[in-house]
Design an enzyme around this catalytic site. Structure first.
Site, mmCIF file in Angstrom:
data_model
loop_
_atom_site.group_PDB
_atom_site.id
_atom_site.type_symbol
_atom_site.label_atom_id
_atom_site.label_comp_id
_atom_site.label_asym_id
_atom_site.label_seq_id
_atom_site.Cartn_x
_atom_site.Cartn_y
_atom_site.Cartn_z
ATOM 1 C CG ASP A 20 -58.141 15.888 -9.572
ATOM 2 O OD1 ASP A 20 -57.734 15.149 -10.493
ATOM 3 O OD2 ASP A 20 -57.700 15.833 -8.415
ATOM 4 C CD GLU B 22 -52.494 7.462 -10.741
ATOM 5 O OE1 GLU B 22 -53.296 8.344 -10.360
ATOM 6 O OE2 GLU B 22 -51.904 7.524 -11.803
#
Lengths: 409, 268
Positions: B61, B50
């Site tokens: 995040d 990824e």
């Protein structure tokens, strides 16, 4: 000018709005949507909200005719909707109490909020104290320095203030951090978003709780003047005080809707928060709207002397009002805003918030444009106590001992 | 064109293991170094990469990845740089995917991004803040360019939501193990296994679990009930803690090797 219905269609306003969030938050937003829709048709909820507005917030807020200030607005008749007289000193309390009641209705025990200038943080901490809820407020480290007084107020009210050190350390980063907390604690926590942006249904909910401003003002101005105003005027950061006022007049085509965003050092300098003058449509904080972004879609940090307008996005309904031409938006730079700040203080004995001063500078423009027969209605969204140190520094006034003058930007 | 996800998952299934999917932001710590690091992950047994597209406001995040994307942005990592990183990865041996928040893709142009990614050899995109309801033009663009589009399911997703999400997903379904943001955790969310079971009722697609996996033992535990194990923050942390690039490469190889052993269901 045509009448534009901006009622949200499944959370969208034309191409704007929507829900750009992690899947993990979808269930919470659906729950909030359902709670909101059932609450606003529940007489017991409305009664409780109305009673708190009356006995706690101090509503209705008065409408003040400002003749000495109006002399600087082309002689137009100028009325101020006095949201500065609300408990906690701004319009933010209208939304905070409404969402705190929704928090209780959903059976949640904790509220979180983002704040820039600290007004929404203080309002949320206040509502939390009133209803016995836990409260954590996220504030960019830069803003905790600029608005130290409000940090202490929140702590006195029992809230925890979390200083955000990520990114540009201002309001946009505080929103990121609040979202991160929310996704981890959503079972017991409600996120009290402070303005008419974010994923659906937030823009609609915040507009609903702020619409009391427009509703009252419409009635008051008709009592005072026997007619509708020619223009209604507000400053626009995220845009909740503007949406609250505009909502009372949106279906009256004869009433101009005028919004003023922060021009900072001047739009041409790049140091501003002028989303409509210099931004473009994009997605930020869960909604599609006008955003200050670079050619790659990275958010550009905003700048304004006013922490409350220092935000690179804007509510999606404003974007739609802008594109359809129903409302017009112009930047006011720091210097113009501070001139209006001083003028209102000296002509009317009202020290406005620096955010609000942008609307006052706008009124000076509109009045000169429309002339002495015009009736202008301005949302005096907040009082300026929190801005005394910034203003002292700007005007070169020696600060009394004990007042810390924060660094201007 | 890098390896197709369908091919990767068919192979890992026949080898009785879960696929190992590794994340790093393109451009961290620099564009060239990120390519070396990701190719080292492939060398050590990662089946799909990824490639993170750095974004200024990564609200899904945790601290490690925020740090890394800030560094990548400071190093000048634009969308064009990300596409160049994709082009220069070893796609013969791994599927190359992009993970991106929505605004950079919308700004680049939805169709234009899909075309450019396919031309660079990438063939899948994970979009953590896009749900199918807002994805109209993206569905069309990814289909036309044979890009797999990976949406997420979460512990809070209702069964009806899961049906909507998987119906619009291709390649694999990304199951977020926990209610939270990215970051290594001492335990993988207890809800992960139940979520995978619920998603299985709705789809035949492979299901990979992400958020919080950082060790071989955790990977082994998750591989027992899922088709893929996604690791991101743990790789970022290795690199943050390394004194220089050679040390970072060695640390990344060691971690990837440990995880690759972990995803083998017959081991341990």
């Amino acid at each position: 000018m045509t009448t534009v219905s901006t009622a949200a269609v499944s959370g969208h306003y034309g191409p704007y709005g929507g829900r750009f969030v992690p899947e993990a938050l979808t269930a919470a937003l659906d729950e909030l949507d359902a709670a909101f829709r059932s609450a606003i048709v529940d007489p017991s909820f409305i009664d409780r909200l109305t009673e708190l507005e009356r006995s706690y917030t101090g509503r209705p807020s008065p409408l003040t005719r400002a003749d000495r200030f109006a002399a600087h607005c082309g002689g137009a008749r100028v009325y101020l909707k006095r949201e500065d007289l609300n408990h906690t000193g701004s319009h933010k309390i209208n939304n905070a109490i409404g969402q705190a009641l929704l928090t209780q209705r959903m059976g949640k025990t904790r509220m979180i909020a983002e704040t820039g200038a600290g007004q929404h943080g203080v309002a949320t901490a206040t509502a939390a104290a009133l209803l016995g809820l836990e409260c954590t407020v996220f504030m960019g480290e830069e803003d905790t320095r600029r608005q130290a007084l409000n940090v202490v107020r929140m702590q006195l009210l029992g809230a925890e203030v979390f200083s955000v050190t990520a990114g540009s350390r201002t309001l946009k980063d505080a929103i990121n951090e609040a979202m991160r907390d929310w996704v981890s604690t959503v079972e017991r926590t409600h996120y009290v978003l402070g303005t008419v942006t974010g994923p659906a249904p937030f823009p609609e909910i915040v507009r609903y709780f702020q619409s009391v401003v427009g509703r009252e003002a419409r009635k008051q101005i008709q009592e005072a003047e026997g007619r509708l105003p020619d223009a209604v005027i507000a400053c626009v950061g995220g845009g909740s005080n503007a949406m609250g006022l505009f909502s009372g007049f949106i279906d009256d085509p004869s009433v101009q809707l005028r919004g003023y965003e922060a021009g900072g050092d001047g739009v041409e300098t790049g140091r501003h928060a002028a989303r409509f003058a210099a931004g473009s449509p994009g997605v930020l904080h869960g909604t599609r709207t006008y955003v200050m972004q670079d050619e790659w879609g990275q958010t550009i940090a905003s700048h304004s002397i006013s922490a409350g307008l220092d935000y690179p996005g804007v509510g999606p309904e404003h974007s739609w009002l802008h594109d359809t031409g129903r409302a017009t938006y112009e930047p006011i730079n720091d210097a113009e805003a501070m001139e209006a700040f001083a003028l209102l203080s000296r002509t009317e004995g009202i020290i406005p918030a620096i955010e609000t001063a942008h609307a006052l500078a706008g009124a000076m423009r509109v009045g000169r444009e429309l002339g002495s027969d015009a009736v202008l209605l301005l949302n005096l969204s907040g009082r300026g106590d929190k801005d005394v140190a910034t203003a002292a520094r700007w005007f070169g006034i020696g600060a009394p001992e004990g007042i810390e003058i924060s660094e201007g930007r | 064109m890098s390896r197709r996800l369908s091919e990767v998952f068919a192979q890992t299934k026949s080898a009785d293991r879960a696929a190992l999917i590794g994340y790093l932001p393109a451009g961290f710590p620099t564009p060239d170094a990120s390519i070396e690091l990701m190719n080292a992950m492939i060398d050590a047994g990662v089946d799909a990469i990824e490639v993170g597209l750095p974004y200024s406001d990564p609200l899904m995040d945790g601290a490690d990845i925020q740090f890394a994307v800030d560094a990548a942005l400071s190093a000048g990592t634009t969308t064009d740089v990300v596409l160049d990183v994709v082009r220069r990865l070893d796609g013969e041996r791994a599927a190359i995917l992009v993970m991106s928040y929505w605004n950079p893709i919308e700004r680049y142009g939805v169709e234009r991004f899909a075309v450019a990614l396919a031309a660079a050899g990438g063939n899948g995109v994970i979009t953590p803040d896009l749900t199918p309801e807002e994805a109209g033009p993206w569905l069309a663009a990814t289909k036309a360019n044979e890009i797999d589009r990976i949406f997420l399911v979460a512990p809070s997703s209702t069964d009806d939501r899961i049906v909507t999400v998987v119906k619009n997903t291709s390649g694999f379904v990304y199951a977020a193990s926990t209610m939270g943001v990215t970051g290594a955790r001492s335990q993988v969310g207890a809800g992960a296994q139940g979520l995978v079971a619920r998603a299985r009722l709705a789809t035949d697609l492979p299901i990979a679990v992400g958020l919080g996996v950082s060790t071989g033992a955790q990977a082994h535990e998750v591989a027992a009930y899922s088709d893929g194990v996604i690791v991101g923050s743990a790789f970022v942390r290795c690199i943050r803690q390394a004194v220089d690039l050679p040390a970072a490469l060695a640390a990344v190889r060691t971690l990837a090797g440990e995880l690759a052993e972990g995803v083998n269901r017959r081991a341990g």
